[in-house]
Scaffold this motif. Structure first.
Motif, PDB file in Angstrom:
ATOM      1  N   ILE A   4       0.846  -1.200   0.000  1.00 42.04           N
ATOM      2  CA  ILE A   4       0.000   0.000   0.000  1.00 42.04           C
ATOM      3  C   ILE A   4       0.877   1.243   0.000  1.00 42.04           C
ATOM      4  O   ILE A   4       1.798   1.367   0.825  1.00 42.04           O
ATOM      5  CB  ILE A   4      -0.913   0.005   1.251  1.00 42.04           C
ATOM      6  N   ALA A   5       0.601   2.170  -0.911  1.00 40.64           N
ATOM      7  CA  ALA A   5       1.366   3.421  -0.934  1.00 40.64           C
ATOM      8  C   ALA A   5       0.567   4.516  -0.243  1.00 40.64           C
ATOM      9  O   ALA A   5      -0.598   4.734  -0.561  1.00 40.64           O
ATOM     10  CB  ALA A   5       1.678   3.814  -2.376  1.00 40.64           C
ATOM     11  N   ASP A  12       7.509  13.586  -3.404  1.00 36.77           N
ATOM     12  CA  ASP A  12       8.173  12.374  -2.922  1.00 36.77           C
ATOM     13  C   ASP A  12       7.261  11.152  -2.976  1.00 36.77           C
ATOM     14  O   ASP A  12       7.660  10.092  -3.452  1.00 36.77           O
ATOM     15  CB  ASP A  12       8.693  12.585  -1.486  1.00 36.77           C
ATOM     16  N   SER A  13       6.020  11.328  -2.489  1.00 35.60           N
ATOM     17  CA  SER A  13       5.126  10.161  -2.511  1.00 35.60           C
ATOM     18  C   SER A  13       4.678   9.852  -3.945  1.00 35.60           C
ATOM     19  O   SER A  13       4.437   8.695  -4.290  1.00 35.60           O
ATOM     20  CB  SER A  13       3.930  10.362  -1.580  1.00 35.60           C
ATOM     21  N   THR A  14       4.601  10.882  -4.793  1.00 33.69           N
ATOM     22  CA  THR A  14       4.235  10.620  -6.200  1.00 33.69           C
ATOM     23  C   THR A  14       5.381   9.892  -6.904  1.00 33.69           C
ATOM     24  O   THR A  14       5.153   8.912  -7.640  1.00 33.69           O
ATOM     25  CB  THR A  14       3.913  11.954  -6.925  1.00 33.69           C
ATOM     26  N   ALA A  15       6.614  10.346  -6.646  1.00 28.89           N
ATOM     27  CA  ALA A  15       7.775   9.689  -7.275  1.00 28.89           C
ATOM     28  C   ALA A  15       7.886   8.231  -6.824  1.00 28.89           C
ATOM     29  O   ALA A  15       8.300   7.364  -7.603  1.00 28.89           O
ATOM     30  CB  ALA A  15       9.055  10.451  -6.936  1.00 28.89           C
ATOM     31  N   SER A  16       7.483   7.947  -5.571  1.00 29.54           N
ATOM     32  CA  SER A  16       7.523   6.558  -5.083  1.00 29.54           C
ATOM     33  C   SER A  16       6.629   5.665  -5.932  1.00 29.54           C
ATOM     34  O   SER A  16       6.992   4.537  -6.260  1.00 29.54           O
ATOM     35  CB  SER A  16       7.027   6.469  -3.634  1.00 29.54           C
ATOM     36  N   ILE A 128       6.392   4.559   1.717  1.00 29.11           N
ATOM     37  CA  ILE A 128       6.393   5.921   2.248  1.00 29.11           C
ATOM     38  C   ILE A 128       7.355   6.761   1.408  1.00 29.11           C
ATOM     39  O   ILE A 128       8.455   6.308   1.073  1.00 29.11           O
ATOM     40  CB  ILE A 128       6.897   5.910   3.719  1.00 29.11           C
ATOM     41  N   GLY A 129       6.956   7.993   1.112  1.00 24.31           N
ATOM     42  CA  GLY A 129       7.787   8.851   0.253  1.00 24.31           C
ATOM     43  C   GLY A 129       8.835   9.624   1.024  1.00 24.31           C
ATOM     44  O   GLY A 129       8.637  10.801   1.324  1.00 24.31           O
ATOM     45  N   ILE A 130       9.943   8.966   1.352  1.00 25.16           N
ATOM     46  CA  ILE A 130      11.038   9.667   2.032  1.00 25.16           C
ATOM     47  C   ILE A 130      12.309   9.491   1.195  1.00 25.16           C
ATOM     48  O   ILE A 130      12.685   8.367   0.833  1.00 25.16           O
ATOM     49  CB  ILE A 130      11.254   9.110   3.456  1.00 25.16           C
ATOM     50  N   ALA A 131      12.949  10.623   0.909  1.00 26.90           N
ATOM     51  CA  ALA A 131      14.104  10.584  -0.002  1.00 26.90           C
ATOM     52  C   ALA A 131      15.393  10.266   0.759  1.00 26.90           C
ATOM     53  O   ALA A 131      15.457  10.395   1.981  1.00 26.90           O
ATOM     54  CB  ALA A 131      14.225  11.939  -0.710  1.00 26.90           C
ATOM     55  N   VAL A 132      16.433   9.869   0.012  1.00 28.54           N
ATOM     56  CA  VAL A 132      17.701   9.477   0.664  1.00 28.54           C
ATOM     57  C   VAL A 132      18.373  10.651   1.368  1.00 28.54           C
ATOM     58  O   VAL A 132      19.176  10.447   2.273  1.00 28.54           O
ATOM     59  CB  VAL A 132      18.718   8.856  -0.336  1.00 28.54           C
ATOM     60  N   ASP A 133      18.056  11.886   0.947  1.00 26.16           N
ATOM     61  CA  ASP A 133      18.681  13.027   1.617  1.00 26.16           C
ATOM     62  C   ASP A 133      17.809  13.577   2.758  1.00 26.16           C
ATOM     63  O   ASP A 133      17.883  14.749   3.110  1.00 26.16           O
ATOM     64  CB  ASP A 133      19.047  14.144   0.619  1.00 26.16           C
ATOM     65  N   GLU A 134      16.979  12.719   3.328  1.00 28.41           N
ATOM     66  CA  GLU A 134      16.202  13.086   4.532  1.00 28.41           C
ATOM     67  C   GLU A 134      16.543  12.081   5.636  1.00 28.41           C
ATOM     68  O   GLU A 134      15.707  11.256   6.023  1.00 28.41           O
ATOM     69  CB  GLU A 134      14.708  13.016   4.242  1.00 28.41           C
ATOM     70  N   PRO A 135      17.804  12.121   6.139  1.00 29.46           N
ATOM     71  CA  PRO A 135      18.269  11.068   7.069  1.00 29.46           C
ATOM     72  C   PRO A 135      17.441  10.944   8.347  1.00 29.46           C
ATOM     73  O   PRO A 135      17.231   9.827   8.828  1.00 29.46           O
ATOM     74  CB  PRO A 135      19.708  11.488   7.397  1.00 29.46           C
ATOM     75  N   VAL A 136      16.941  12.062   8.867  1.00 28.86           N
ATOM     76  CA  VAL A 136      16.196  11.976  10.135  1.00 28.86           C
ATOM     77  C   VAL A 136      14.892  11.210   9.928  1.00 28.86           C
ATOM     78  O   VAL A 136      14.544  10.294  10.683  1.00 28.86           O
ATOM     79  CB  VAL A 136      15.905  13.398  10.681  1.00 28.86           C
ATOM     80  N   ALA A 142      13.137   3.372   9.656  1.00 27.59           N
ATOM     81  CA  ALA A 142      14.020   2.195   9.693  1.00 27.59           C
ATOM     82  C   ALA A 142      13.555   1.189  10.742  1.00 27.59           C
ATOM     83  O   ALA A 142      13.649  -0.016  10.540  1.00 27.59           O
ATOM     84  CB  ALA A 142      15.452   2.628   9.962  1.00 27.59           C
ATOM     85  N   ASN A 143      13.013   1.711  11.863  1.00 24.66           N
ATOM     86  CA  ASN A 143      12.601   0.803  12.945  1.00 24.66           C
ATOM     87  C   ASN A 143      11.097   0.549  12.960  1.00 24.66           C
ATOM     88  O   ASN A 143      10.556   0.049  13.928  1.00 24.66           O
ATOM     89  CB  ASN A 143      13.016   1.395  14.301  1.00 24.66           C
ATOM     90  N   SER A 144      10.412   0.952  11.890  1.00 21.33           N
ATOM     91  CA  SER A 144       8.949   0.877  11.940  1.00 21.33           C
ATOM     92  C   SER A 144       8.394  -0.465  11.461  1.00 21.33           C
ATOM     93  O   SER A 144       7.196  -0.658  11.443  1.00 21.33           O
ATOM     94  CB  SER A 144       8.348   1.998  11.087  1.00 21.33           C
ATOM     95  N   GLY A 145       9.252  -1.375  11.045  1.00 21.80           N
ATOM     96  CA  GLY A 145       8.784  -2.710  10.672  1.00 21.80           C
ATOM     97  C   GLY A 145       8.314  -2.833   9.250  1.00 21.80           C
ATOM     98  O   GLY A 145       9.031  -3.348   8.388  1.00 21.80           O
ATOM     99  N   ASN A 146       7.106  -2.296   8.963  1.00 18.97           N
ATOM    100  CA  ASN A 146       6.524  -2.601   7.648  1.00 18.97           C
ATOM    101  C   ASN A 146       6.562  -1.433   6.662  1.00 18.97           C
ATOM    102  O   ASN A 146       5.824  -1.425   5.699  1.00 18.97           O
ATOM    103  CB  ASN A 146       5.086  -3.105   7.821  1.00 18.97           C
ATOM    104  N   LYS A 147       7.417  -0.440   6.910  1.00 16.48           N
ATOM    105  CA  LYS A 147       7.457   0.698   5.981  1.00 16.48           C
ATOM    106  C   LYS A 147       8.717   0.646   5.121  1.00 16.48           C
ATOM    107  O   LYS A 147       9.814   0.391   5.624  1.00 16.48           O
ATOM    108  CB  LYS A 147       7.405   2.013   6.761  1.00 16.48           C
ATOM    109  N   ILE A 148       8.514   0.920   3.841  1.00 14.94           N
ATOM    110  CA  ILE A 148       9.643   0.889   2.894  1.00 14.94           C
ATOM    111  C   ILE A 148       9.645   2.194   2.113  1.00 14.94           C
ATOM    112  O   ILE A 148       8.581   2.703   1.754  1.00 14.94           O
ATOM    113  CB  ILE A 148       9.469  -0.276   1.876  1.00 14.94           C
ATOM    114  N   SER A 149      10.838   2.704   1.848  1.00 19.33           N
ATOM    115  CA  SER A 149      10.937   3.882   0.991  1.00 19.33           C
ATOM    116  C   SER A 149      11.457   3.460  -0.381  1.00 19.33           C
ATOM    117  O   SER A 149      12.582   2.973  -0.504  1.00 19.33           O
ATOM    118  CB  SER A 149      11.883   4.912   1.602  1.00 19.33           C
TER     119      SER A 149
END
Ligand code: SF4
Length: 250
Positions: A4-5, A12-16, A128-136, A142-149
């Motif tokens: 699910i997107a 960002d979410s559109t590019a995903s 989830i629409g998060i780009a590589v240059d948004e480290p925070v 990263a620890n949320s289990g089922n979310k992928i960027s």
């Protein structure tokens, strides 16, 4: 496993979604949570919600994706007119939300997403629409289990996401005048967004002016944190407009 997107219509979410399409990634459903100002008026800028409904969704559907628009039970005005039932300000209306701790996100945007996801009876992965240059933000998922960027998977920065949307003619018109989207009544809106709203959507602008005239509000100004009212902006933009006209005349 469902895929699910979560989509806001931003770059960002559109590019995903475009990346999922380009790389044949599994994608069963796209969800968009529309904040409403009142029962009949979207909280999204008119050109953005038009882009969502009349441009992006038909393209996603033509790619074979199902899109669902979710709505909360509560609107912005429901929150605005809510009467405090405890504390020192009991009996007064909540009024304008506080920037930085926006109740609108909590009450008008997230509940229906959570409810929808809770009702899914099988395992699912969320894009989830998060780009590589948004480290925070990246660390947060990263620890949320089922979310992928998807942007991380394919090494996309925010600029690359912007360019990809542009290439597919899937860039929301909000980027013509502002670097970010959001509700048109957002207390975090900056000069460009406010100027755009006043110039192009005077009816919506006037709704904010009118709300600020209500007496006894707890949040009595459009932006409590910066102590800025929408009337302050009205005055500034009014005089700027007049100045431009005088210069044009000269
Ligand atoms: S865009 Fe602004 S008003 Fe809308 S939910 Fe986010 S912070 Fe709140």
């Amino acid at each position: 496993m469902q895929h699910i997107a979560s989509w806001s219509g931003g770059k960002d979410s559109t590019a995903s979604i475009i990346l999922a399409h380009e790389h044949n990634e599994p994608l069963d459903l796209i969800i968009f949570s529309e904040v409403m100002f009142d029962e009949n008026t979207s909280g999204e800028l008119p050109e953005h919600i038009d882009f969502i409904k009349n441009k992006a969704i038909p393209i996603f559907e033509s790619w074979g994706y199902e899109v669902k628009i979710l709505h909360s039970q509560k609107t912005y005005l429901d929150c605005f007119h809510h009467i405090a039932t405890k504390g020192k300000r009991i009996g007064r209306k909540l009024g304008f939300p506080m920037s930085g701790r926006c109740l609108i996100n909590r009450d008008c945007k997230m509940p229906q997403i959570r409810k929808f996801l809770n009702e899914i009876n099988e395992e699912f992965t969320q894009y989830i629409g998060i780009a590589v240059d948004e480290p925070v933000r990246m660390e947060r998922i990263a620890n949320s289990g089922n979310k992928i960027s998807m942007l991380e998977k394919y090494g996309y920065t925010e600029q690359m996401a912007f360019d990809l949307c542009k290439k597919y003619d899937l860039l929301s018109p909000i980027y013509d005048f502002a670097p970010r989207g959001g509700c048109w009544f957002c207390p975090n809106a900056k000069y460009a967004e406010l100027k755009h709203l006043r110039t192009n959507h005077k009816d919506l602008w006037d709704k904010l002016l009118k709300l600020e005239n209500e007496p006894e509000l707890i949040g009595h100004k459009w932006n409590i944190l910066t102590n800025t009212s929408i009337h302050d902006w009205e005055e500034r933009l009014y005089w700027e407009e007049r100045q431009i006209s005088i210069f044009d005349f000269i």
